[in-house]
Structures are given as C-alpha cells and as structure tokens.
Design a protein around this motif. Structure first.
Motif, PDB file in Angstrom:
ATOM      1  N   ASN A   2       0.452   8.542 -13.120  1.00  0.00           N
ATOM      2  CA  ASN A   2      -0.482   9.391 -12.377  1.00  0.00           C
ATOM      3  C   ASN A   2       0.051  10.797 -12.164  1.00  0.00           C
TER       4      ASN A   2
ATOM      5  N   PHE B 123      -7.710   3.645  -3.351  1.00  0.00           N
ATOM      6  CA  PHE B 123      -7.149   4.544  -4.351  1.00  0.00           C
ATOM      7  C   PHE B 123      -6.632   5.831  -3.736  1.00  0.00           C
ATOM      8  N   ASP B 124      -5.473   6.278  -4.251  1.00  0.00           N
ATOM      9  CA  ASP B 124      -4.829   7.481  -3.735  1.00  0.00           C
ATOM     10  C   ASP B 124      -5.664   8.729  -4.015  1.00  0.00           C
ATOM     11  N   SER B 125      -5.517   9.702  -3.141  1.00  0.00           N
ATOM     12  CA  SER B 125      -6.160  11.002  -3.329  1.00  0.00           C
ATOM     13  C   SER B 125      -5.110  12.026  -3.752  1.00  0.00           C
TER      14      SER B 125
ATOM     15  N   ARG C 176       0.834  -1.206   0.000  1.00  0.00           N
ATOM     16  CA  ARG C 176       0.000   0.000   0.000  1.00  0.00           C
ATOM     17  C   ARG C 176       0.867   1.253   0.000  1.00  0.00           C
TER      18      ARG C 176
ATOM     19  N   PRO D  48      -3.148  -0.487  -5.100  1.00  0.00           N
ATOM     20  CA  PRO D  48      -4.477  -0.136  -4.579  1.00  0.00           C
ATOM     21  C   PRO D  48      -5.132  -1.291  -3.843  1.00  0.00           C
TER      22      PRO D  48
ATOM     23  N   SER E  60      -5.815   7.799   1.519  1.00  0.00           N
ATOM     24  CA  SER E  60      -7.273   7.825   1.455  1.00  0.00           C
ATOM     25  C   SER E  60      -7.805   6.776   2.413  1.00  0.00           C
TER      26      SER E  60
END
Length: 280
Positions: free
Chosen positions: A139, A236-238, A76, A81, A232
């Motif tokens: 990303n 999923f990443d913020s 993580r 994810p 988050s």
C-alpha cells in the motif's frame, strides 16, 4: 503478535467439542465485532455456558477474554481490515459526516505532530541531496510513486525503488553516501522492510521514513520520521493524511527552489506538448 484467532479457530474446528463449535462458528460469523463483545455476550449469543467460552479461549492459548479482545484490537492496529460494529459507518448523511470527522482528526494529528525544525530539515535534504530514492511496498507503493512524480516536477535525480519484480541490492550498491532515501512504511509491511532499515542505518544513509504509528520502533534507525494516522470508521485504512503530507512536501520543495523549479516545470510542459502526451 499471536496468530490470527480466526485462522486458529478454522484450523482446530474439527477437534472442538460441539458446544465449543457453536462459539467458534459465532465468532467466525461476527469476527468484526469481537472486540466489542464480552465473554457473557458470546456465551448468551452462542447459546452455551460462559465456562465453555473460557475453555475454548484457553485451548487457543489465551489466558482470558481480555487477552482475546486485546488480540482483536492488535490485529486492527497492524492493518488487518476488520469491520467495526454494524452501526459504526452510519447511514445516509451520517455516514459522510462520520467519515469526514475521522479524516479531519487524522489530518489534524498528522500536522500537529510535525516539528517545524524537523520539517525544514527534511525540505533542505530533499533540496540538497544529489539523488533521491523513493521506496514503497504494497500500500505504500502508490504513495511513493506519487511523491516521486511530484518531486520530479521540482528537481532531477528522483528514482522509484524497487522496479517491478526487481530486487534492491543492485540499486543500493550504486547509492551515493549523501543520497537521501525516502522510505514509506505503512502497516502490513513485507519482511524485507526491517532488513532494509537496518541496512540503511548500517551504511549511515540519510533516510526519511514516512509511516503510521507502527513505525515508531524505527525512529532511532532513521534520520527523520514523519507519522500519519490511517484510522477510518471501519475496516479499510484511509490514506488521506499521507497524500496531504506529500502535497505539502512537494510544494515546500518547489518554493525552496522556486526559480529552477518553475523553469523545470516549463520545460516539462513543453515536452508534454511536443510529445502530445496529454489530452486538452
């Protein structure tokens, strides 16, 4: 980082004993919860002995279940994810409240970590550098694109690298020694990222690195590093914190060169109208 345990289990599944397969099947079906289970939990929920669980993990190269849990947390940390426990997101209003609280924590940590002196130095470099090259992969690419579009409102000479399906070598060959590279490096970076950082450092190129905590290892190889948490409440990443930082950087640059920045914005607005590019 050791190979992904989920893929390890899939690759060796056919070689496992029947009891070990029961554990492996349970893990693969509930992988997102692996970090919150104990070895006893896995044995009970799989209907096998704790010794079977231990034997399976040793077969995969883990000394004990603590090492397995550390591996799950590490996945993580590096951006895999993984959904948290089934109740982590919450429901209804609680879901929004938990998400908002985590976003606020990210923003607070991001801006509390900014040094006023370093930030002013960064804005000075964004202002004075004859050329800016903004770089982002995967990303990080939308962030790089957005920063470039914002900075172009304030000043000329802002390029986005690399162009789609193109390499960087030609661009680097043309880069002036006093140009500034703004490098976005959020986790799950491509392999070329390390080589790019090393190349920029070897050239003595001024470089601003914007990324998450995993970029700490590059801190001594770049001129400035700004850190943004991506945490988050689930898988999923913020990217709210880095987008907010981009807004602050662009506004600070505009106010540093307010007269010329306003004139440039007016000129761009006139071109929008003459080209009829934007809807009313």
């Amino acid at each position: 980082m050791q190979g992904h345990i989920g893929r390890q289990l899939q690759q060796c599944f056919g070689e496992l004993a029947p009891q070990e397969r029961r554990v492996a099947s349970f893990i693969l079906d509930h992988f997102e919860d692996l970090a919150i289970y104990s070895a006893a939990d896995l044995a009970r929920l799989s209907g096998v002995s704790k010794a079977t669980v231990t034997r399976l993990f040793r077969r995969l190269g883990y000394a004990d279940f603590k090492a397995v849990k550390a591996h799950a947390r590490e996945l993580r940390h590096f951006g895999v994810p993984l959904a948290a426990g089934s109740d982590a997101l919450g429901e209804g209003a609680e879901r929004c409240a938990r998400h908002l609280a985590r976003e606020q924590e990210n923003l607070q940590h991001c801006f509390e970590g900014l040094s006023a002196a370093s930030f002013e130095a960064v804005i000075g470099a964004l202002d004075s550098a004859p050329r800016l090259a903004v770089v982002g992969y995967r990303n990080s690419y939308p962030l790089a694109l957005h920063l470039r579009q914002q900075l172009l409102q304030c000043r000329p000479g802002v390029a986005l690298w690399p162009a789609p399906n193109q390499s960087l070598a030609e661009e680097l060959a043309e880069l002036d020694a006093d140009a500034l590279v703004v490098l976005f490096g959020f986790r799950r970076r491509p392999r070329v990222f390390d080589a790019l950082v090393e190349t920029l450092a070897a050239r003595g190129q001024p470089c601003l690195l914007i990324g998450d905590a995993t970029t700490a290892r590059y801190a001594e190889r770049v001129t400035w590093r700004l850190a943004c948490p991506l945490d988050s409440v689930s898988a999923f990443d913020s990217y709210a914190a880095p987008m907010s930082l981009i807004c602050l950087l662009a506004n600070a640059l505009l106010h540093r060169r307010l007269a010329s920045g306003r004139a440039r914005i007016d000129g761009i607005t006139d071109l929008y109208e003459s080209l009829d590019e934007l809807a009313p």
